[in-house]
Structures are given as structure tokens and as C-alpha cells.
Scaffold this motif. Structure first.
Motif, PDB file in Angstrom:
ATOM      1  N   SER A 130     -42.523  60.738  26.327  1.00 31.09           N
ATOM      2  CA  SER A 130     -42.766  62.178  26.382  1.00 31.09           C
ATOM      3  C   SER A 130     -41.670  62.906  27.160  1.00 31.09           C
ATOM      4  CB  SER A 130     -44.130  62.450  27.024  1.00 31.09           C
ATOM      5  OG  SER A 130     -44.188  61.894  28.329  1.00 31.09           O
ATOM      6  N   GLU A 131     -41.004  62.192  28.102  1.00 26.56           N
ATOM      7  CA  GLU A 131     -40.006  62.850  28.938  1.00 26.56           C
ATOM      8  C   GLU A 131     -38.852  63.427  28.135  1.00 26.56           C
ATOM      9  OE1 GLU A 131     -41.368  60.022  29.556  1.00 26.56           O
ATOM     10  OE2 GLU A 131     -42.159  60.017  31.611  1.00 26.56           O
ATOM     11  N   ASN A 132     -38.349  62.651  27.185  1.00 24.84           N
ATOM     12  CA  ASN A 132     -37.190  63.126  26.422  1.00 24.84           C
ATOM     13  C   ASN A 132     -37.421  63.172  24.918  1.00 24.84           C
ATOM     14  OD1 ASN A 132     -37.216  60.424  25.814  1.00 24.84           O
ATOM     15  ND2 ASN A 132     -35.206  59.954  26.669  1.00 24.84           N
ATOM     16  N   GLY A 133     -38.601  62.758  24.460  1.00 29.41           N
ATOM     17  CA  GLY A 133     -38.901  62.779  23.030  1.00 29.41           C
ATOM     18  C   GLY A 133     -38.121  61.762  22.233  1.00 29.41           C
ATOM     19  N   LYS A 134     -37.559  60.766  22.907  1.00 32.69           N
ATOM     20  CA  LYS A 134     -36.742  59.751  22.243  1.00 32.69           C
ATOM     21  C   LYS A 134     -37.502  58.425  22.158  1.00 32.69           C
ATOM     22  CE  LYS A 134     -33.047  62.395  21.970  1.00 32.69           C
ATOM     23  NZ  LYS A 134     -32.461  62.846  20.689  1.00 32.69           N
ATOM     24  N   TRP A 135     -37.005  57.569  21.262  1.00 34.63           N
ATOM     25  CA  TRP A 135     -37.627  56.271  21.022  1.00 34.63           C
ATOM     26  C   TRP A 135     -36.856  55.153  21.709  1.00 34.63           C
ATOM     27  CZ3 TRP A 135     -42.037  55.217  18.023  1.00 34.63           C
ATOM     28  CH2 TRP A 135     -42.574  56.298  17.325  1.00 34.63           C
ATOM     29  N   ILE A 149     -33.133  56.237  23.713  1.00 33.88           N
ATOM     30  CA  ILE A 149     -32.096  57.191  23.312  1.00 33.88           C
ATOM     31  C   ILE A 149     -32.107  57.482  21.816  1.00 33.88           C
ATOM     32  CG2 ILE A 149     -30.566  56.547  25.218  1.00 33.88           C
ATOM     33  CD1 ILE A 149     -29.039  54.764  23.245  1.00 33.88           C
ATOM     34  N   TYR A 150     -33.056  56.898  21.078  1.00 38.33           N
ATOM     35  CA  TYR A 150     -32.999  56.956  19.621  1.00 38.33           C
ATOM     36  C   TYR A 150     -33.894  58.070  19.071  1.00 38.33           C
ATOM     37  CZ  TYR A 150     -31.286  52.315  20.776  1.00 38.33           C
ATOM     38  OH  TYR A 150     -30.601  51.265  21.344  1.00 38.33           O
ATOM     39  N   ASP A 151     -33.386  58.735  18.037  1.00 34.01           N
ATOM     40  CA  ASP A 151     -34.173  59.773  17.368  1.00 34.01           C
ATOM     41  C   ASP A 151     -35.191  59.171  16.406  1.00 34.01           C
ATOM     42  OD1 ASP A 151     -32.882  62.051  18.525  1.00 34.01           O
ATOM     43  OD2 ASP A 151     -31.147  61.589  17.285  1.00 34.01           O
ATOM     44  N   TYR A 152     -34.873  57.985  15.891  1.00 34.21           N
ATOM     45  CA  TYR A 152     -35.811  57.286  15.023  1.00 34.21           C
ATOM     46  C   TYR A 152     -35.483  55.797  15.063  1.00 34.21           C
ATOM     47  CZ  TYR A 152     -39.192  56.571  11.321  1.00 34.21           C
ATOM     48  OH  TYR A 152     -40.293  56.163  10.616  1.00 34.21           O
ATOM     49  N   GLY A 166     -29.050  61.124  15.980  1.00 34.71           N
ATOM     50  CA  GLY A 166     -28.495  62.248  15.239  1.00 34.71           C
ATOM     51  C   GLY A 166     -28.359  61.886  13.767  1.00 34.71           C
ATOM     52  N   ASN A 167     -27.171  62.086  13.218  1.00 32.87           N
ATOM     53  CA  ASN A 167     -26.913  61.754  11.819  1.00 32.87           C
ATOM     54  C   ASN A 167     -26.316  60.369  11.655  1.00 32.87           C
ATOM     55  OD1 ASN A 167     -27.797  64.276  10.836  1.00 32.87           O
ATOM     56  ND2 ASN A 167     -25.813  65.207  11.327  1.00 32.87           N
ATOM     57  N   GLU A 168     -26.235  59.618  12.733  1.00 37.64           N
ATOM     58  CA  GLU A 168     -25.647  58.286  12.667  1.00 37.64           C
ATOM     59  C   GLU A 168     -26.721  57.218  12.668  1.00 37.64           C
ATOM     60  OE1 GLU A 168     -21.531  57.939  14.669  1.00 37.64           O
ATOM     61  OE2 GLU A 168     -22.737  59.133  16.064  1.00 37.64           O
ATOM     62  N   ARG A 169     -26.415  56.125  12.015  1.00 38.32           N
ATOM     63  CA  ARG A 169     -27.366  55.029  11.857  1.00 38.32           C
ATOM     64  C   ARG A 169     -26.694  53.727  12.269  1.00 38.32           C
ATOM     65  NH1 ARG A 169     -30.073  52.549   6.550  1.00 38.32           N
ATOM     66  NH2 ARG A 169     -32.258  52.490   7.162  1.00 38.32           N
ATOM     67  N   PHE A 170     -27.393  52.943  13.116  1.00 40.14           N
ATOM     68  CA  PHE A 170     -26.818  51.729  13.663  1.00 40.14           C
ATOM     69  C   PHE A 170     -27.778  50.555  13.485  1.00 40.14           C
ATOM     70  CE2 PHE A 170     -25.562  55.386  16.245  1.00 40.14           C
ATOM     71  CZ  PHE A 170     -24.176  55.329  16.142  1.00 40.14           C
ATOM     72  N   VAL A 171     -27.241  49.362  13.724  1.00 41.50           N
ATOM     73  CA  VAL A 171     -28.052  48.158  13.848  1.00 41.50           C
ATOM     74  C   VAL A 171     -27.885  47.655  15.269  1.00 41.50           C
ATOM     75  CG1 VAL A 171     -28.452  45.801  13.059  1.00 41.50           C
ATOM     76  CG2 VAL A 171     -27.784  47.564  11.416  1.00 41.50           C
ATOM     77  N   ILE A 172     -28.998  47.422  15.968  1.00 40.23           N
ATOM     78  CA  ILE A 172     -28.936  46.945  17.347  1.00 40.23           C
ATOM     79  C   ILE A 172     -29.557  45.561  17.454  1.00 40.23           C
ATOM     80  CG2 ILE A 172     -28.995  49.279  18.303  1.00 40.23           C
ATOM     81  CD1 ILE A 172     -31.977  48.783  18.982  1.00 40.23           C
ATOM     82  N   ASN A 173     -29.199  44.835  18.531  1.00 42.65           N
ATOM     83  CA  ASN A 173     -29.841  43.560  18.819  1.00 42.65           C
ATOM     84  C   ASN A 173     -31.002  43.791  19.780  1.00 42.65           C
ATOM     85  OD1 ASN A 173     -28.746  43.872  21.390  1.00 42.65           O
ATOM     86  ND2 ASN A 173     -27.064  42.432  21.023  1.00 42.65           N
ATOM     87  N   ARG A 174     -31.613  42.729  20.260  1.00 44.51           N
ATOM     88  CA  ARG A 174     -32.809  42.843  21.082  1.00 44.51           C
ATOM     89  C   ARG A 174     -32.525  43.431  22.466  1.00 44.51           C
ATOM     90  NH1 ARG A 174     -37.182  39.989  19.104  1.00 44.51           N
ATOM     91  NH2 ARG A 174     -38.008  39.673  21.211  1.00 44.51           N
ATOM     92  N   LYS A 175     -31.267  43.490  22.843  1.00 46.80           N
ATOM     93  CA  LYS A 175     -30.898  44.103  24.114  1.00 46.80           C
ATOM     94  C   LYS A 175     -30.543  45.583  23.950  1.00 46.80           C
ATOM     95  CE  LYS A 175     -29.082  39.821  26.120  1.00 46.80           C
ATOM     96  NZ  LYS A 175     -27.877  39.165  26.707  1.00 46.80           N
ATOM     97  N   GLY A 176     -30.568  46.070  22.710  1.00 46.25           N
ATOM     98  CA  GLY A 176     -30.201  47.444  22.452  1.00 46.25           C
ATOM     99  C   GLY A 176     -28.725  47.639  22.219  1.00 46.25           C
ATOM    100  N   GLU A 177     -27.970  46.554  22.122  1.00 51.98           N
ATOM    101  CA  GLU A 177     -26.529  46.637  21.897  1.00 51.98           C
ATOM    102  C   GLU A 177     -26.241  46.859  20.415  1.00 51.98           C
ATOM    103  OE1 GLU A 177     -25.344  43.424  25.416  1.00 51.98           O
ATOM    104  OE2 GLU A 177     -25.630  42.773  23.328  1.00 51.98           O
TER     105      GLU A 177
END
Length: 345
Positions: A130-135, A149-152, A166-177
Motif C-alpha cells: 500500500s505504501e507505494n502501490g508496487k508489487w 518496484i514492479y508495476d505488474y 513502466g513500458n518495459e518488461r523483464f525476466v527476474i530470478n528468485r533474488k529479483g535480479e
């Protein structure tokens, strides 16, 4: 050697028990579970219940949700506004419009409640702060595993997940990298069949991947493809077409579902329900006041105000005597699954 044989035998018996087919029904104002022979598996004593998923079912008392096991024992007290199915030994719960998770002992895994959350997958669950509305993602102990830090975000598949900033899409590992960057035009991928027009004005049509119009813009809605067929709606009536746009069944039905695994679809004609096959041949006559699709060989139907179950030939295997059928017949250890199989393309 005897102990090994007894162990194997016990496991076989346990497996058969867990695969027992049951259905939740309402009888004399209370809900219980019946077996496929019509006998009670759990006597009707619940205000409301849903079917078992992985050996657990949610039940309701005084408007609050709890969890019972396959013996009918209450393992999670009736205190939540909603409880989801179990994933990774965790239940998603809703309380006062906030989300959290509980373990098999009914304990909250985190002191903090979230604005939104999704089920666990491969040991991690998406949560929205709720603090920043991010996932971000938490682990099964409720500890934050990635930055929020994620919008979705999407479920973890093995050791990676897709995320959006934003308009960018990434693949992250279990550490968020970040381990990969995806093209931003992924949503523009051409589907096998796409829609044109507007459903509200009855001008919906369908085009193929080459952009050719296969069905003109005169329809209200379309179903997903099953094999090479799909249902369509024109001016409140349902029919069936194939992926070339050829009309196989004219729009003559007031209601039409997808086809079940036994090849039958529930339809409504006039004010009665019946079942047809993929060729439009009526297999079970239009004689029911209400009905459900087939699952595991049974379909719930309503006659003269009471519900029972029929087989694929339309014969009653459980006579109509129930006030309501809450769900279809499923194994006690079944996983969450959709009612019908179809192609999202």
C-alpha cells in the motif's frame, strides 16, 4: 518383507481414498458431500462449501470462511472474508479488504497485510504494498524476497518470472535480479483468430492471422477454440462455427457451453436444457429446468425444483432430491482446474 508389502498396500489404499469422487450439495438447508453412488461422504452440516482442492475445502459459517480437511474436520477457523485454494502449503486469505497468507496450522505467515496478492507458485507469491502501490515477492515464511518496484508481476515458473516496470518488461530470478529483457511489443503478437468490431453494438467479427475476415461484424460474442470449433452469439442466440468461419450450427440456442471431455455441450432451447455433440446432434433431450456441464462422467440437472446427476446417456445415476449442487464431482486431492479445455489463441 512383510512390512514393505504392508506399506505399499497402505499407500495404494490411501491413493484410492484420495481419488474418491465427491460433490458438494445442499440438502434440507445445509451443505455436505456425496459420493458417486449418492451416499453421503460428509453429512450436510455446513452453511456453504466448495469442492476439495489438494485435500482441503473452504466452508462458511456466519458469513466467514474457514477450511476443512477430507475428514470434515475444521483446520482453519471461520474468521476470514475469503480463503483461496492451497498452493505450496499456503492459503491466500482476505480480511477487511486486505490480503495475507496462512499456513496449515492456521497461522498468518506475515504480520503485514497487503493491498493485493496472488497465490504461491514455486515457493514465492506476488504481493502489492500500500505504501507505494508496487508489487514484489515474498517467500513462504512471509519475508520479502525482492524489491517492491514492479508495476505488474507474473507467477514464478521454476526459477524465473516476468515483471513489468513502466513500458518495459523483464525476466527476474528468485533474488529479483534481471536476467533478461523482453521486447516491449509482446502484446502485438498476432493471434490465430482476432476480433474486430464491438460486442455492445453487435458488430463483432473475427479475422485470421493473415488479417482475412472469416466472420463479418454481425455478432455479439465468440468463444475460444476447441480443436477447430468455437461457439458464437448472434442477437442472443448461440451456434457453432469452425476456424475457417464456416457456420456448422445455426444460431438456434439460448445458451451453449464449451464441449466437455465426453464430447457433449450443455445447451438451452426454449426454456429447457439438453446436450448436443460436436455435430449438433441432440444426445440428451431438452427436458431439464436447469443443468451443468459434464465432469468426470456426471452432470448435475434440475427437475421439478430438485437437483440430481445423470450419465452421458441422460440416465439418472443419482435421483433429483437436492436443493442445490454447489460444484461438480471431483477427486478429494484434485488440483484447481478449469471446467473445459480450450485454446486461448
Amino acid at each position: 518383507m512383510k512390512s514393505v508389502i504392508l506399506t505399499i498396500f497402505s499407500l495404494i489404499i490411501l491413493g484410492c481414498a484420495n481419488n474418491k469422487l465427491v460433490a458438494p450439495v445442499k440438502f434440507d438447508g445445509k451443505y455436505g458431500f456425496i459420493e458417486k453412488n449418492g451416499n453421503w461422504y460428509l453429512e450436510p452440516k455446513f452453511d456453504s462449501i466448495r469442492n476439495f482442492t489438494n485435500g482441503f475445502a473452504d466452508s462458511y459459517k456466519n458469513g466467514k470462511a474457514g477450511i476443512i480437511n477430507t475428514k470434515g474436520e475444521l483446520v482453519i477457523e471461520h474468521r476470514y472474508d475469503f480463503i483461496g485454494s492451497i498452493y505450496d502449503d499456503r492459503f491466500l486469505v482476505l480480511l477487511n479488504d486486505k490480503y495475507n497468507f496462512i499456513d496449515l496450522n492456521g497461522q498468518l505467515i506475515s504480520p503485514e497485510f497487503y493491498d493485493d496478492a496472488e497465490d504461491f507458485s514455486n515457493g514465492l507469491a506476488p504481493i502489492k504494498f500500500s505504501e507505494n502501490g508496487k508489487w514484489g515477492y515474498i517467500n513462504k515464511e512471509g519475508k520479502l524476497q525482492t524489491d517492491t518496484i514492479y508495476d505488474y508481476v507474473y507467477d514464478f515458473n521454476k526459477k524465473q518470472a516476468k515483471v513489468e516496470i513502466g513500458n518495459e518488461r523483464f525476466v527476474i530470478n528468485r533474488k529479483g535480479e534481471i536476467i533478461d529483457t523482453l521486447k516491449t511489443d509482446y502484446k502485438k503478437t498476432k493471434r490465430k483468430l482476432s476480433l474486430i468490431g464491438n460486442s455492445n453494438s453487435g458488430t463483432l467479427g473475427r479475422v485470421n492471422r493473415n488479417g482475412d475476415i472469416i466472420m463479418k461484424g454481425i455478432y455479439t460474442s465468440f468463444g475460444y477454440v476447441q480443436k477447430d470449433k468455437f461457439w458464437y452469439n448472434k442477437q442472443g442466440k448461440y451456434g457453432i462455427a469452425d476456424t475457417t468461419g464456416t457456420i456448422l450450427i445455426k444460431p438456434i440456442y439460448e445458451y451453449l457451453t464449451y464441449f466437455s471431455d465426453n464430447g457433449l455441450a450443455l445447451t438451452k432451447k426454449g426454456n429447457k436444457f439438453g446436450y448436443i455433440n460436436e455435430n449438433g446432434i441432440v444426445i440428451i433431450d431438452f427436458k431439464f429446468d436447469d443443468a451443468r456441464g459434464f465432469r468426470n462422467g456426471f452432470a448435475g440437472v434440475k427437475v421439478n425444483g430438485k437437483w440430481g446427476f445423470i450419465d452421458k446417456k441422460g440416465r439418472f445415476v443419482i435421483e433429483p432430491k437436492f436443493d442445490r449442487i454447489q460444484d461438480e464431482f471431483k477427486p478429494l486431492n484434485s488440483e484447481s482446474e478449469k471446467m473445459y479445455e480450450y485454446d486461448y489463441e
